[in-house]
Write an enzyme that holds these catalytic residues in place. Structure first.
Site, mmCIF file in Angstrom:
data_model
loop_
_atom_site.group_PDB
_atom_site.id
_atom_site.type_symbol
_atom_site.label_atom_id
_atom_site.label_comp_id
_atom_site.label_asym_id
_atom_site.label_seq_id
_atom_site.Cartn_x
_atom_site.Cartn_y
_atom_site.Cartn_z
ATOM 1 N N TYR A 1 -14.498 7.096 -12.199
ATOM 2 C CA TYR A 1 -14.198 5.776 -11.627
ATOM 3 C C TYR A 1 -14.793 4.677 -12.508
ATOM 4 C CZ TYR A 1 -14.794 1.984 -8.134
ATOM 5 O OH TYR A 1 -14.801 0.797 -7.459
ATOM 6 N N ASP B 1 0.872 -1.173 0.000
ATOM 7 C CA ASP B 1 0.000 0.000 0.000
ATOM 8 C C ASP B 1 0.910 1.225 0.000
ATOM 9 O OD1 ASP B 1 -3.255 0.260 0.964
ATOM 10 O OD2 ASP B 1 -2.047 2.083 0.960
#
Ligand code: SER
Length: 316
Positions: A141, A36
């Site tokens: 998105y 991450d």
């Protein structure tokens, strides 16, 4: 048999956090590399800081750990994406292409790149949208998810890369917090119901959307990825349906457990995004191809959320 080594991007995110734990149970703690942008607050297991838009960095993590499978969970979600359309396109698209390129160059055995109900826009029917309905997304998105689905199918057809994907509904779980999505209200509402007995919802009360409990979302992912390749007939992304409800229906169910819970509605810009999405989608191909069947409905999900969150130290 080849020993699988798994890499997850977005491992600190809402789904990533729970999927990391589930994959570690399946493949072993030492065989799952969580990555991450930010370091995790859990110290167990292997973690590498990784910006998934940086191909060189991704390649070196893949080589360093001998990765064989990649799960790409890093993404900027629907609501947050609208604040910076070109920036979020860059993040979502470049990271997806990096994952596919890593899959091709390093000959990974499988790649999972989730998609979303956000691929559909207001041109789609409101209920039971068919798997093959032409997706016309209305958020950046959703546009990136449609493009990602098609890139995945392209890498499968052209390079034989085993890319698999699901169109996730809104995911609800007690284990992690969502961020930047239009369906986030369905998690926030539980936290507020327990801590304050009231919630101001950013969607209007009748806005019905497809949702899924986290346990089902994880089970669907593992089941899809375990299925023999010849059972996978969809290489863009499978429609995935579990349950559908409106904020009002969820609030009524919560009141069965917390009778003095109250809700008010102050729709903001996310209402328009939600209105563009269908209320349910037809997932019969997922059911047929790899025996998908959700376990949680509105009652069982609500009961489980309240049970787990009430026991959580943050509410003690
Ligand atoms: N839960 C996501 C969102 O609201 C949809 O995939 O953006």
């Amino acid at each position: 048999m080849q020993r699988e080594k798994i890499l997850i991007t977005g491992a600190n995110g809402q789904i990533g956090k729970v999927l990391t734990v589930a994959l570690r149970e399946v493949f072993g703690l030492e065989n799952v590399v969580a990555t991450d942008l930010r370091s995790p607050n859990i110290s167990q297991g292997i973690f590498e800081q990784l910006d998934a838009t940086d191909f060189e960095a991704m390649s070196s993590v893949v080589v360093k750990h001998g990765i064989t499978q990649l799960y790409h969970l890093a993404a900027v979600l629907s609501a947050r994406g609208e604040a910076d359309p070109t920036g979020s396109w860059h993040i979502n698209m470049n990271s997806t292409l990096n994952v596919l390129e890593a899959g091709r160059i390093f000959k990974l055995s499988k790649v999972f790149i989730p998609s979303s109900i956000a691929v559909f826009g207001s041109s789609a029917p409101k209920e039971g949208v068919h798997q093959c309905f032409y997706p016309e997304p209305e958020t950046v998105y959703g546009i990136a998810k449609v493009a990602g689905e098609n890139w995945g199918a392209y890498y499968f057809n052209k390079y034989g890369l085993d890319v698999r994907s699901l169109r996730f509904p809104g995911v609800i779980g007690y284990q992690s917090a969502p961020g930047g999505g239009t369906t986030d209200y369905a998690v926030e509402i539980f936290h507020k119901a327990i801590s304050e007995k009231s919630y101001t919802c950013f969607l209007e009360k009748h806005t019905r959307l497809p949702m899924i409990y986290m346990d089902d979302a994880i089970r669907a992912t593992l089941r899809l990825m375990e299925a023999p390749a010849d059972r996978i007939s969809i290489r863009t992304a499978y429609n995935l349906q579990a349950l559908s409800f409106s904020p009002e229906q969820l609030a009524t169910e919560i009141q069965q457990h917390i009778p003095d819970f109250s809700i008010e509605y102050k729709p903001d810009f996310r209402q328009k995004i939600a209105e563009g999405w269908p209320g349910s989608i037809d997932d019969s191909l997922a059911r047929h191809d790899w025996n998908w069947k959700p376990a949680y409905g509105l009652q069982s999900l609500t009961k489980d959320m309240i049970k787990h969150l009430s026991e959580s130290p943050q509410f003690a």
